[in-house]
Every structure is written in structure tokens, then in C-alpha cells.
Design an enzyme around this catalytic site. Sequence first.
Site, mmCIF file in Angstrom:
data_model
loop_
_atom_site.group_PDB
_atom_site.id
_atom_site.type_symbol
_atom_site.label_atom_id
_atom_site.label_comp_id
_atom_site.label_asym_id
_atom_site.label_seq_id
_atom_site.Cartn_x
_atom_site.Cartn_y
_atom_site.Cartn_z
ATOM 1 N N HIS A 112 0.825 -1.219 0.000
ATOM 2 C CA HIS A 112 0.000 0.000 0.000
ATOM 3 C C HIS A 112 0.856 1.264 0.000
ATOM 4 O O HIS A 112 0.514 2.267 0.629
ATOM 5 C CB HIS A 112 -0.937 0.028 1.218
ATOM 6 N N ASN A 140 -10.311 -2.706 2.589
ATOM 7 C CA ASN A 140 -10.023 -2.670 1.155
ATOM 8 C C ASN A 140 -11.304 -2.390 0.391
ATOM 9 O O ASN A 140 -12.391 -2.375 0.970
ATOM 10 C CB ASN A 140 -9.461 -4.019 0.694
#
Length: 712
Positions: free
Chosen positions: A91, A164
Site C-alpha cells: 500500500h 479494502n
Amino acid sequence: MNTKKPAAPKSALAGTDTLDRGNTNTKLDSLEKFRSDATEQALRTNQGVKVADNQNTLKAGARGPSLLEDFIMREKITHFDHERIPERIVHARGTGAHGYFQAYETHSVLTKAGFLQDPHQKTPVFVRFSTVQGPRGSGDTVRDVRGFAVKFFTDEGNFDLVGNNMPVFFIQDAIKFPDFVHAVKPEPHNEIPTGGSAHDTFWDFVSLVPESAHMVMWTMSDRAIPKSLRTMQGFGVHTFRMINAEGKARFVKFHWRPAAGTCSLVWDEAQKLAGKDTDFHRRDLWESIETGDYPEWELGVQVIEEENEHAFDFDLLDPTKIIPEEVVPITPLGKMVLNRNPDNFFAETEQVAFCPGHIVPGIDFSNDPLLQGRLFSYTDTQISRLGGPNFHEIPINRPVSPFHNGQRDAQHRTTIDKGRASYEPNSIDSGWPKETPPAAQDGGFETYPERIDAAKIRQRSESFSDHFSQARLFFHSMSKHEQEHIIAAYSFELGKVEREFIRVRQVNEILANIDLELAKRVAQNLGLPVPMAGTVEVRKTSLDHSPALSQANLLSGDIKTRKVAILAANGVDGAAIDALKKALMAEGAHTKLLGPTSAPVTTADGKALPVDASMEGLPSVAFDAVFVPGGAASIKALSADGVALHYLLEAYKHLKAIALHGEAKQLLDVLKLEVDAGLIVGTDTKLFKAFFAAIGQHRVWEREPKAKAVPA
Ligand code: HDD
């Protein structure tokens, strides 16, 4: 959006949104003192000394050597040399924004969490969206999962919902996370590919790990190429618990639903955007907030009574499974609005540190083995990324509630603790800071006393062993065009895999167990032998179709914030442009006027119209739709302009709504295109109705087979 949400109290939601730039809770003022404004301030060193010359190093004579004595130059260069910190291991590419969360009503039946009690209270939030695979400088529109991490600055401490844009995950146990990440990251010998999973190591791993089948199906779907961060759903993924003041616990799954609807790019567009505008998603988020189109999501939970823990045909603790919304509908809790961009990317977006272990009284974990491992990993990773255990003192991470404990010292400590006792119990500081018993409200955190009576073993529960039923449910729940996109995505990705045995394994051992037709289509595209039926017995499930999974059912129903390109050359019909702009503005949509160059265009009645950009400067991939106003001279010029013709062909190929007004109809012959539900011609403003309806459908899906033949 769920239309059944309880009516919000007027006083809470009416009013100030457009004026309010984010300081929705005065408690956030405690963070404001860290913002620095240099307006009308002298340039000084970090020691506070005013600088007289910031242009020249101290030298022995104008042409002489530099002197070591120059503390100003050395301070500046030393700081510069250390201006990068390690990027997140996953990420790394992300963008953030401030906003607030507001409950629709009290949710005291479900939880005692303070931020879910009072519909008049706005809880400040900071959100960071991200891709998973690529480094910090990688493209926004690559095929990947998107992170959706929200930090709620509640009065009872920070609550981080680190989710997510997909509701499941690749693996079931955290001990496999490093293996999964090593496989999906760029390959170790040449660090290729950047920002993508279309390579051998990823497919090697997932073809050997059937528990990944469901999540890989999501990543091969349109969900992995979202149109914008504003049009993504978010999910807490794991099952969590909510606990009320009476101590009653229930299982919950968190969901974020965007007010702008859920929709995606098409694959060719996503690939082109990765080159034409690497920052496509972060730019869209930034600009939406700057123009006052504040992105909004509804937070909801699926609630499962404890006695129903085993009532499903999968295990609630298995993070590779969803609870279909048709089985357990979502209870709306409140809304989140993002209304302020960060002042400084590094200080806020880069330094924000999330952790699923940051929870508040009224929320608790489940025994999901993926979640349990995450509780360790995040704090650990911040220690090396942010340089020590005091990362909670960085302004963006500081809770708005006070924090006092014996954890002092260590690198970068900024708090100056006055007490003499950094231990508990103590009598020197009269026993302070002291524990708070877990009372109903405002009490100390108490872990839900779940009874555990078990052997210490390394074992996966048998209830985690069904890997294909929900992948099949997902595939079967897609509309026809979404299924075609999934087949194309598997074919594209596996087509990039060099080792044939990996392609064969994915098709025969994974896809054939999900859906034989899917496996056959992918095998055909890869030139592999026709696969045999899967060997894993098909399990009976309570549902074979979940409409809530298809993005075809998740549009917002309006065209707010949609972007329309207007193509014009000299001689354009200025009145048509004005009429379109007015009509779109009334719908909350936006326009940009594009010319052959950045120079103004002259209308048929002789007015000079400034353009927003040239057609090359803002390509069709940056828009949702294209309008070509009439005007004989303008259309003649555009008909001979390769950039303009390519613009329209590309928009057509990407299934966007196109309206050709007046003489612009001639472009149909030039481009050899035919009208369809989204390619509209007309001589007056009546064509707007059909045009707007086509924009509202997001894309003209029925055009897709035809558009394949169009070069662009
Ligand atoms: Fe993770 C970052 C989401 C499994 C270990 N993860 C990270 C971020 C998101 C997620 C959104 C970025 C936060 C930010 O913007 O700073 N991760 C998930 C989800 C998972 C998941 C939804 C499964 C349901 N993650 C997962 C596991 C582990 C980690 C199983 C380790 C055992 N994740 C990390 C990390 C990161 C991280 C290494 C890297 C940077 C960071 O934490 O702050 O700790």
C-alpha cells in the site's frame, strides 16, 4: 445507496457542508497547532536564526572553496539528505483526505462506542486510499486491490477501520502474508512489473493456493480498476464484534457504500490512463474536494447474532468469504464526508499510521486468523517506517482524546511528561494516571470475555476448506459484460505468464473448479487444451446468485460530478455550448471546453471563447462523455483533425456517451460509426435528455462487441 436508511435529524445533516472546510469538531483544534503557516514570516534555520543569504554557500572568496563552517548550508543539506522514509511495504502508493463521520441515529442497541451514539456529533476522520502492489510513484489505475483505511478520531481514542475495496482476501492465515506479498510484488531479479500482478510469481503462488480463488476472481473483475476513489465500496473484510452497554456482543461486517455509486474504468482506458495521467485517482479526489463535490460514503454493518455464528454454509471467521447481502442485509449506521485536502502530503498522508488493533470500547475483534496476525504487523511496521515507537505523537496520528501512561522516552519523543513516576501503581504521583473501570459509557476498554477451551495446534479449521463456492457465486452474479471482462482479464494476465505449467495449473486446478465455461474460454484464449471438469466436489450453497455483487446494480442514478468534454474549433455554435453547460450544471456535472490548441476558439457569431485545454492536453480518458457542438466551420476543421477524430473514436471504444449536435452529425460518416443508445445525434437541446441518460448508465455496454472492431 440503501433507501431505507432512517431519516437523519435535520439539525445534524442540514446546512453547513459546503462552507465547512473540515474542522467539524472543535477537538480537532488540538491538532491545528501543529500546522505551520509561513506567511509574512522570516526565513530562519531550524534553530530559529534569521537567514540573510539563501543563495550562496559561505566561501573563501567569491571564486574560492566552500567552508565547512557554513552551518546554514550544512543544516539544509543534512535535512535534505534524509527527506525520504521507507515506503510502506504494501500500500505504498496512496492519497488521503480529511472529513467527518456522523451517525444517523443512536446505535446503542448494537454498541456502546461513543462515536455511534449521537446523531448531532461529527467525528473527525482521516482516510487514506491506496494500491497494494506498486511503489510510491506507481500509477493509480493499475489492476489491483485498493486500500480503504479510515482513522476515526473519537473522543474515546482512535478507531482505525483498515479495509479494502474488496470484501475478501487472498489468504486465510496471516502467516502466509509475506509469501503472498513476495509473490505479487515485482519479481526479485529485475523488479518487473511495477504496479501489476500479470507475472509468473503471482500466478505461481495463487495457482498453488486455492484459498486465493475467490479474491483473485475479484481482482480479475472490474472492481480492480475503479473509475475513481469516490466510486469504490469499502469493506472491513474480517468479522468484528460490536458490544453494547449491557455487554451483549454481536458479530458485524463493516461496509462503506459510495453516494456516487460504484463503477469502474474499462481495461484499455485504465492502461492508457496509467501513462497519460499517473495521478488520475488522486487528482480526481483532490479536485472533487476543492470544487466542493465532497465525496460521501454510508457506513453500514451486517449484524449476526452470536447464536447464529454457525448458521452459514461457510465460516464467519474465514476472510475469503462474504456474507451475501441478500442473506444478511446491511444496517446503515451513518455517513462519512471528505471535505478537506491535506495541507502537506508528507506530514499527513505519508506519516499517517493505521492499525487494525486501534479499536475503542464497544468494538472488538473476532478470531479470524488473518485479523489476529494483522494486530501485530501494523505497529511493528510503523516502528521501522516512522523511526520508533512514538509515531502516535506525529500530529496526524495523535488521538484527540488525551493520552497518559508510562510509555515515555524513545526516539522522537515530543511530549514532556511532568510526573516523576513512569510506572503503575505508584504513590509518588498520587497513583496517576489511573485505570478506569469498564463502565457503560466512557469506561476503560474491556476485551469481550469469549470462552476459549482448546488445544494449542497449528491447524486450519475444516470449516475453512471450501475455496470455490463463493468464487462461483461471484462469477455467476455478474452481468454478461462483467463476465466477459473477467474472462478477458484472466486471459490477459495469464498471457503474460511465461511458464506454461503455471497457466495450465491456474486453468485446470482453479478455474475449472470455479466454472468450467470460464476455464474453457480462458484456455481457448491461451491456446491451452480444453480443460476437463474440476475435481473438487461442488458444494451446495444457500444462494447461487447475489445481485448486490454486480456493479451493474450499483449506480447512483444521477450524473452528479460526471465530466463532459466539449470539442470545438473556430466557427463553433456558441449557443449550443452555453445550453449544454447550463443543463449539465443543473445536474451537478462538469464540463471542459477543448480546442485543437490551447488558444481560444472563435464562435460562429464571432466571440472568442477561452478553452480549458487542448484535446491532447486533456485526453478522452479523463472524461465520462464527449459533446460535439455544431457549427459548419468547426465540424469541417474537426473532420480533418486526427487528434479530434482519435478523441471520438477512443471515447466510442471506451463505451462513453457521445452527443453530436447539428452539423456534428457528419462525423458519423467520417468515423464510420452508427448511432446507438449512447451515440446520440440531434439538432436542438432535446438531445440532452438521451445524452444525460446515457451518462447516467456509466457506459454503453451493448456497444462493447461492436467497439472491439474500432481502432483507437
Ligand atoms: Fe495490510 C498496510 C489493508 C492484510 C500487514 N493494509 C495496509 C493498508 C491497508 C491494508 C488499507 C494501508 C494503510 C495505509 O493507508 O497506511 N491488509 C489490509 C486488508 C487486509 C490486510 C484489508 C486483509 C483483510 N496486512 C494484512 C496482513 C498483514 C498486513 C495479513 C500482515 C500479517 N498491511 C500490513 C502492513 C502495512 C499494511 C505491513 C504496510 C504499511 C502499514 O501496514 O502501515 O503492516
